[in-house]
Enzyme design. Structure first.
Site, mmCIF file in Angstrom:
data_model
loop_
_atom_site.group_PDB
_atom_site.id
_atom_site.type_symbol
_atom_site.label_atom_id
_atom_site.label_comp_id
_atom_site.label_asym_id
_atom_site.label_seq_id
_atom_site.Cartn_x
_atom_site.Cartn_y
_atom_site.Cartn_z
ATOM 1 N N LYS A 117 4.739 0.712 9.133
ATOM 2 C CA LYS A 117 4.765 1.973 8.394
ATOM 3 C C LYS A 117 4.119 3.093 9.198
ATOM 4 C CE LYS A 117 3.138 0.118 4.619
ATOM 5 N NZ LYS A 117 2.538 -0.065 3.298
ATOM 6 N N ARG A 147 5.570 -12.801 9.588
ATOM 7 C CA ARG A 147 6.240 -11.530 9.360
ATOM 8 C C ARG A 147 7.665 -11.598 9.874
ATOM 9 N NH1 ARG A 147 2.456 -7.318 8.915
ATOM 10 N NH2 ARG A 147 4.007 -5.719 9.307
ATOM 11 N N GLU A 187 0.868 -1.167 0.000
ATOM 12 C CA GLU A 187 0.000 0.000 0.000
ATOM 13 C C GLU A 187 0.911 1.225 0.000
ATOM 14 O OE1 GLU A 187 -2.739 0.484 3.282
ATOM 15 O OE2 GLU A 187 -3.494 2.347 2.391
HETATM 16 P P1 ATP Z 1 3.013 -2.107 7.690
HETATM 17 O O1 ATP Z 1 2.440 -2.696 8.924
HETATM 18 O O2 ATP Z 1 4.457 -1.815 7.778
HETATM 19 O O3 ATP Z 1 2.238 -0.970 7.132
HETATM 20 P P2 ATP Z 1 1.676 -3.637 5.809
HETATM 21 O O4 ATP Z 1 1.442 -5.086 5.833
HETATM 22 O O5 ATP Z 1 0.503 -2.825 6.125
HETATM 23 O O6 ATP Z 1 2.918 -3.299 6.675
HETATM 24 P P3 ATP Z 1 1.768 -3.464 3.008
HETATM 25 O O7 ATP Z 1 2.166 -2.334 2.169
HETATM 26 O O8 ATP Z 1 0.340 -3.866 3.015
HETATM 27 O O9 ATP Z 1 2.247 -3.128 4.450
HETATM 28 O O10 ATP Z 1 2.668 -4.724 2.724
HETATM 29 C C1 ATP Z 1 2.933 -5.227 1.454
HETATM 30 C C2 ATP Z 1 3.295 -6.670 1.574
HETATM 31 O O11 ATP Z 1 4.407 -6.833 2.436
HETATM 32 C C3 ATP Z 1 2.156 -7.474 2.174
HETATM 33 O O12 ATP Z 1 1.999 -8.652 1.428
HETATM 34 C C4 ATP Z 1 2.611 -7.773 3.569
HETATM 35 O O13 ATP Z 1 2.110 -8.998 4.009
HETATM 36 C C5 ATP Z 1 4.131 -7.788 3.428
HETATM 37 N N1 ATP Z 1 4.765 -7.413 4.678
HETATM 38 C C6 ATP Z 1 4.557 -6.297 5.403
HETATM 39 N N2 ATP Z 1 5.279 -6.309 6.531
HETATM 40 C C7 ATP Z 1 5.981 -7.473 6.533
HETATM 41 C C8 ATP Z 1 6.914 -8.083 7.430
HETATM 42 N N3 ATP Z 1 7.281 -7.488 8.565
HETATM 43 N N4 ATP Z 1 7.416 -9.281 7.094
HETATM 44 C C9 ATP Z 1 7.072 -9.884 5.945
HETATM 45 N N5 ATP Z 1 6.200 -9.370 5.056
HETATM 46 C C10 ATP Z 1 5.657 -8.175 5.339
HETATM 47 MG MG MG Z 2 -1.113 -3.949 4.775
#
Ligand code: ATP
Ligand code: MG
Length: 558
Positions: free
Chosen positions: A270, A260, A34
């Protein structure tokens, strides 16, 4: 594990699918960020996994922006994410997409669900919807609007799209089961009204799809075979499958969850990173103390070291908190092999060689790498006045101190053996200069004497040295799990950045790569602030693992 066995359970599933000819042997994945912030080390795991499994199986990977939340998303983030994925070493070719590219198709799918009697417009307020949802122990209640006719739903939904209603007046919901033990199945929202423009779709839309609805269908539209995501989406999988069951798209993707990556002493959220940036706790998303990809790039981490780290930690469903030392070891190993050696003095102490001619300069030949002759040599100017590291001199030294002390000898790396004859102090008693003599017969590599001394120290020529700002980073937080605190200001390490006024060998003015300052650590010119006239270097990592001790302490304090 034999050499040919898949490395993890996801690669095993993919190997099995290829063997059984599911999807005709195709492997199509996507990395779906995102654009509401910069990428961090956790995302690197997802990127390496998604691009990695496709690459290994002759498949392909989409970079898809999951941009269903226009209020929080921006072009800046889109551009930063693209730069970061590229830097990490992956190429999406012509497969750059956005959930918003599919807004028309998603809208059509919503209409289809309404026509099937599987979706309805609800006119309860957000508050009322929450109240009707029930709890983990109590079933939810049906909305009074749940049994609207298909015609009424179609009419209202079209008018929602046309902008006839205000934000929050209606939503479109799936009609599933308000008593489901899985809260995600209690008539989840598919669309909400938001009268704001979208960074990619412009001002065409007054309604925006919810993540769950958009995500699974975008996977289907793109022909994704394996939709790899983190464990928090496990409870969403029944919904992911429900959409596919109802709409029966030609391609049916499969969602698979993995755990994760959490990195000790680092933030991988983020939202929380955004707070640090907004409130000026750090100097932007690319602050070298952050575990963002932009921060790690600016700090000087080689992307290959990150990929190596990700491959070492593997892919499982187990919760984990990886120690910073593991990441730094990958960085250190990479740099030990690749980084050329240079001389820099972080905390300079002047020495004067009293028996060296005033007006002379020699060029010393220095190896660029102790065990890689392919990296060649360079010339180091040497003269009467030099700087050495303040720590390499001790006036009252213990017997086993083999660096410089009064009336003792040390070798200057790639140069001569010198002796300390006199210590000059200021009024406060601080040592300001050492007067030394050199042994002209001991020139490195070509001296007539092959006399050996126990210690070797680094130095730079005072007349030729560059004055440089060297930024020494330490951990940003004082606790292993800073994300657990409510307030990101808690547990900040006040000494996470120390600035040294260093003296560097002149060749570093034009340096663009990471180098080792001998005996000190690995350093890289700062991508933004470094110039030949005012050199600025970031410390990437020390030579030895300074985290191991810390982590041992943290374990003991638990
Ligand atoms: P954040 O909590 O940092 O905002 P998010 O999951 O909301 O992370 P996204 O932009 O939706 O951020 O993530 C894109 C992809 O990266 C998704 O498929 C998510 O599952 C993966 N991802 C995010 N954080 C991690 C992590 N700590 N380890 C592995 N994969 C991750
Ligand atoms: Mg997300």
């Amino acid at each position: 594990m034999s050499e040919n066995e898949p490395r993890d359970f996801i690669r095993q599933i993919i190997a099995d699918d290829i063997a059984s000819d599911k999807h005709g042997g195709a492997v199509v994945t996507r990395f779906p960020p995102e654009p509401n912030g910069y990428l961090h080390i956790g995302h690197a795991k997802s990127i390496c996994l998604n691009f990695g499994v496709a690459e290994e199986n002759g498949g392909r990977t989409y970079l898809r922006f999951d941009d269903t939340n226009p209020g929080k998303e921006s072009r800046e983030y889109v551009d930063a994410i693209k730069a970061d994925v590229r830097w990490l070493g992956f190429d999406w070719g012509d497969r750059l997409t956005h959930a918003s590219d599919y807004f028309d198709q998603l809208y059509d799918s919503a209409i289809q669900l309404i026509e099937m009697g599987k979706a309805y417009v609800d006119s309860l307020s957000a508050e009322e919807i929450r109240e009707h949802r029930g709890t983990l122990t109590d079933a939810g209640q049906d909305s009074p609007y749940r049994n609207r006719t298909v015609e009424e739903n179609l009419d209202l939904f079209r008018r929602m799209r046309a902008g006839e209603f205000g934000d929050g007046e209606h939503v479109l919901r799936a009609k599933i089961d308000m008593a489901s033990p899985n809260m995600n199945m209690r008539d989840p929202t598919l669309y909400r009204i938001r009268h704001i423009p979208h960074q990619n779709a412009g001002d065409k839309w007054n309604i925006y799809p919810m993540y769950d609805f958009a995500h699974g269908l975008s996977d289907a539209f793109e022909g994704i075979t394996h939709s790899l995501c983190t464990l928090e989406f496990e409870d969403h999988r029944p919904l992911y499958d429900w959409f596919l069951d109802q709409l029966e798209p030609p391609h049916r993707p499969r969602q698979i969850e993995f755990s994760r990556l959490n990195l000790a002493y680092a933030l991988t959220s983020k939202r929380k990173l955004n707070l640090l940036v907004e409130e000026g706790v750090v100097n932007g998303w690319d602050d070298p103390r952050l575990a963002t990809l932009a921060g790690m790039r600016r700090r000087g981490y080689p992307p290959a070291a990150l990929r190596d780290f990700i491959s070492r930690i593997g892919v499982t469903k187990k919760d984990n908190l990886i120690e910073m030392g593991v990441l730094e070891n990958s960085v250190r190993e990479n740099l030990d092999h690749n980084a050329e050696r240079r001389m820099g003095v972080l905390n300079p102490l002047k020495i004067v060689l009293t028996n060296y001619p005033d007006d002379e300069t020699e060029q010393m030949t220095a190896l660029n790498h102790p065990n890689r002759p392919d990296l060649g040599t360079r010339e180091l100017p040497f003269g009467r006045e030099l700087y050495i590291e303040r720590d390499d001199f001790m006036e009252e030294a213990p017997r086993k101190f083999f660096r410089l002390k009064p009336d003792a000898e040390v070798r200057l790396r790639f140069a001569y053996i010198i002796r300390c004859d006199e210590v000059v102090k200021d009024e406060a008693g601080k040592v300001v200069e050492l007067r030394c003599s050199y042994d002209a017969d001991t020139r490195s590599g070509s001296g007539s004497s092959d006399r050996k001394v126990k210690g070797t120290i680094h130095w730079v020529s005072a007349a030729h040295a560059l004055e440089a700002e060297v930024r020494l980073y330490d951990r940003l937080f004082t606790v292993p799990d800073p994300g657990a605190a409510d307030d990101v200001h808690e547990n900040l390490n006040p000494n996470s950045l120390e600035i040294a006024n260093a003296r560097l060998e002149p060749s570093l003015a034009s340096e663009s790569d990471a180098v080792q300052f001998e005996r000190l650590g690995y350093f890289a010119p700062d991508a933004i602030d470094h110039t030949a006239l005012k050199p600025v270097f970031n410390r990437i990592v020390t030579l030895r693992d300074s985290w191991a001790k810390l982590e041992k302490q943290a374990m003991q304090n638990k």
